[in-house]
Design a protein around this motif. Sequence first.
Motif, PDB file in Angstrom:
ATOM      1  N   HIS A 165       0.846  -1.191   0.000  1.00  0.00           N
ATOM      2  CA  HIS A 165       0.000   0.000   0.000  1.00  0.00           C
ATOM      3  C   HIS A 165       0.884   1.246   0.000  1.00  0.00           C
ATOM      4  O   HIS A 165       1.996   1.236   0.532  1.00  0.00           O
ATOM      5  CB  HIS A 165      -0.921   0.026   1.220  1.00  0.00           C
ATOM      6  CG  HIS A 165      -2.062  -0.940   1.154  1.00  0.00           C
ATOM      7  ND1 HIS A 165      -1.888  -2.307   1.094  1.00  0.00           N
ATOM      8  CD2 HIS A 165      -3.406  -0.732   1.131  1.00  0.00           C
ATOM      9  CE1 HIS A 165      -3.072  -2.902   1.049  1.00  0.00           C
ATOM     10  NE2 HIS A 165      -4.004  -1.971   1.072  1.00  0.00           N
ATOM     11  N   LEU A 166       0.366   2.314  -0.573  1.00  0.00           N
ATOM     12  CA  LEU A 166       1.085   3.584  -0.622  1.00  0.00           C
ATOM     13  C   LEU A 166       0.171   4.696  -0.109  1.00  0.00           C
ATOM     14  O   LEU A 166      -0.979   4.819  -0.537  1.00  0.00           O
ATOM     15  CB  LEU A 166       1.528   3.888  -2.058  1.00  0.00           C
ATOM     16  CG  LEU A 166       2.180   5.258  -2.313  1.00  0.00           C
ATOM     17  CD1 LEU A 166       3.428   5.451  -1.467  1.00  0.00           C
ATOM     18  CD2 LEU A 166       2.513   5.400  -3.800  1.00  0.00           C
ATOM     19  N   LEU A 167       0.701   5.486   0.806  1.00  0.00           N
ATOM     20  CA  LEU A 167      -0.044   6.593   1.410  1.00  0.00           C
ATOM     21  C   LEU A 167       0.712   7.897   1.184  1.00  0.00           C
ATOM     22  O   LEU A 167       1.921   7.960   1.377  1.00  0.00           O
ATOM     23  CB  LEU A 167      -0.197   6.349   2.920  1.00  0.00           C
ATOM     24  CG  LEU A 167      -0.693   7.507   3.783  1.00  0.00           C
ATOM     25  CD1 LEU A 167      -2.146   7.848   3.459  1.00  0.00           C
ATOM     26  CD2 LEU A 167      -0.537   7.176   5.270  1.00  0.00           C
ATOM     27  N   PHE A 168      -0.005   8.930   0.755  1.00  0.00           N
ATOM     28  CA  PHE A 168       0.536  10.293   0.705  1.00  0.00           C
ATOM     29  C   PHE A 168      -0.258  11.158   1.664  1.00  0.00           C
ATOM     30  O   PHE A 168      -1.477  11.005   1.789  1.00  0.00           O
ATOM     31  CB  PHE A 168       0.415  10.884  -0.712  1.00  0.00           C
ATOM     32  CG  PHE A 168       1.375  10.305  -1.705  1.00  0.00           C
ATOM     33  CD1 PHE A 168       2.714  10.676  -1.704  1.00  0.00           C
ATOM     34  CD2 PHE A 168       0.936   9.399  -2.662  1.00  0.00           C
ATOM     35  CE1 PHE A 168       3.597  10.145  -2.631  1.00  0.00           C
ATOM     36  CE2 PHE A 168       1.802   8.871  -3.588  1.00  0.00           C
ATOM     37  CZ  PHE A 168       3.146   9.237  -3.584  1.00  0.00           C
ATOM     38  N   TYR A 169       0.416  12.086   2.343  1.00  0.00           N
ATOM     39  CA  TYR A 169      -0.308  13.044   3.174  1.00  0.00           C
ATOM     40  C   TYR A 169       0.514  14.305   3.370  1.00  0.00           C
ATOM     41  O   TYR A 169       1.745  14.300   3.275  1.00  0.00           O
ATOM     42  CB  TYR A 169      -0.706  12.448   4.530  1.00  0.00           C
ATOM     43  CG  TYR A 169       0.440  11.949   5.392  1.00  0.00           C
ATOM     44  CD1 TYR A 169       1.042  12.775   6.342  1.00  0.00           C
ATOM     45  CD2 TYR A 169       0.896  10.632   5.284  1.00  0.00           C
ATOM     46  CE1 TYR A 169       2.075  12.318   7.148  1.00  0.00           C
ATOM     47  CE2 TYR A 169       1.922  10.163   6.091  1.00  0.00           C
ATOM     48  CZ  TYR A 169       2.505  11.010   7.016  1.00  0.00           C
ATOM     49  OH  TYR A 169       3.531  10.551   7.809  1.00  0.00           O
ATOM     50  N   ILE A 170      -0.200  15.402   3.607  1.00  0.00           N
ATOM     51  CA  ILE A 170       0.404  16.703   3.888  1.00  0.00           C
ATOM     52  C   ILE A 170      -0.102  17.161   5.249  1.00  0.00           C
ATOM     53  O   ILE A 170      -1.294  17.044   5.545  1.00  0.00           O
ATOM     54  CB  ILE A 170       0.026  17.730   2.799  1.00  0.00           C
ATOM     55  CG1 ILE A 170       0.662  17.334   1.459  1.00  0.00           C
ATOM     56  CG2 ILE A 170       0.458  19.143   3.201  1.00  0.00           C
ATOM     57  CD1 ILE A 170       0.213  18.193   0.292  1.00  0.00           C
ATOM     58  N   ASN A 171       0.792  17.671   6.070  1.00  0.00           N
ATOM     59  CA  ASN A 171       0.422  18.101   7.416  1.00  0.00           C
ATOM     60  C   ASN A 171       0.460  19.614   7.575  1.00  0.00           C
ATOM     61  O   ASN A 171       1.253  20.302   6.914  1.00  0.00           O
ATOM     62  CB  ASN A 171       1.371  17.492   8.455  1.00  0.00           C
ATOM     63  CG  ASN A 171       1.032  16.055   8.777  1.00  0.00           C
ATOM     64  OD1 ASN A 171      -0.120  15.649   8.696  1.00  0.00           O
ATOM     65  ND2 ASN A 171       2.050  15.274   9.156  1.00  0.00           N
ATOM     66  N   GLU A 172      -0.376  20.088   8.473  1.00  0.00           N
ATOM     67  CA  GLU A 172      -0.255  21.463   8.941  1.00  0.00           C
ATOM     68  C   GLU A 172       1.103  21.610   9.629  1.00  0.00           C
ATOM     69  O   GLU A 172       1.733  20.610   9.986  1.00  0.00           O
ATOM     70  CB  GLU A 172      -1.385  21.763   9.930  1.00  0.00           C
ATOM     71  CG  GLU A 172      -2.774  21.620   9.348  1.00  0.00           C
ATOM     72  CD  GLU A 172      -3.854  21.480  10.407  1.00  0.00           C
ATOM     73  OE1 GLU A 172      -3.512  21.535  11.615  1.00  0.00           O
ATOM     74  OE2 GLU A 172      -5.024  21.289  10.036  1.00  0.00           O
ATOM     75  N   PRO A 173       1.585  22.853   9.826  1.00  0.00           N
ATOM     76  CA  PRO A 173       2.904  23.032  10.452  1.00  0.00           C
ATOM     77  C   PRO A 173       3.055  22.219  11.731  1.00  0.00           C
ATOM     78  O   PRO A 173       2.255  22.327  12.660  1.00  0.00           O
ATOM     79  CB  PRO A 173       2.954  24.539  10.721  1.00  0.00           C
ATOM     80  CG  PRO A 173       2.121  25.120   9.625  1.00  0.00           C
ATOM     81  CD  PRO A 173       0.984  24.146   9.452  1.00  0.00           C
TER      82      PRO A 173
END
Length: 331
Positions: free
Chosen positions: A32-40
């Motif tokens: 499986h592959l996961l991408f994510y972007i976080n708040e600071p």
Amino acid sequence: MILINNENQTKPSLNLALEEYALLNLDLSQEHLLFYINEPAVIIGKHQNTHEEINHDYIQQNHIQVIRRVSGGGTVYHDHGNLNFSFLTQVKGKAFNDYRTFTQPIIQALVALDIPAELTGRNDIIVKDRKISGNAQYRRAERMFCHGTLLFNTDLNNVVAALNVKPDKIQSKGIKSIRSRVANISEFLIQPMTVAEFKQHLINTIFIDKPKKIHHFSDLDWQAIEKLAKEKYENWDWNYGKSPEFNFQNRSRFNIGEIDIRFNVKNSRVAAVKIYGDFFAQEDISGLETLLLNLPYEPNAFSEALATVNLHNYFGFLTVAEFLTLCFPNN
């Protein structure tokens, strides 16, 4: 390979909880592959002392979250300009500590944009001698993930200001400052693109020869993920921990990373022990701490105890002699 949909969540505690939940609950017979972007946020390595890794005043003044992750390695800074990726899979052969296999798809996607990326050192992806990605791994039984950052258009001033980087780490990498050795991927693009377009490029490149399936979490899954986020990743004890005073401390940098060990010794026995660092462990470091607890504080006792465990499971390729030198620097 299956792409995990995180519904564009940007809350750091939720994304880290989602990653852990996916590792423990998905059928990983397929990768499986996961991408994510976080708040600071400042993301602390599992074995690090949070208080020594961050600039407390800057963190508070700029409302930057501080969260500990389950993998080892060093502290990193996340914001909306940083894209995170995670490959989740079953442990196969010597997959743990094999960063080349997991970073190669990312590197190939960067090369497709005429960016001369390469893996170097323990776990870094660099472009023209400047770091654009740091990677770490975590293993639970026969499951693991390899995850990493991709500095796309991150505020590098925040990277420098939010982190409290030790002078010996800077010196060991032969640099004068963090700012001089890190870079954003956007600096190397021939044609400008947004971080969303960059993410889509990665997906298109990685899945070019593979059927793309997408995993969506159910409402029940999200309830469990939110519960894990609240109880663990938003918990002060997990993120900061209670750091007791120690009357012996020694820190040293090895090929496998930095180890910082602290003892409280009473009546010539180890009354308390804590091990910090940016190393990568296959087993929880608390197991080694428990082994050392109550031992006579002398090299022979430590040597006999260490003969009963595989030190590589805690630190990678570190010898018993090197560890003893850390614990007893004057012997």
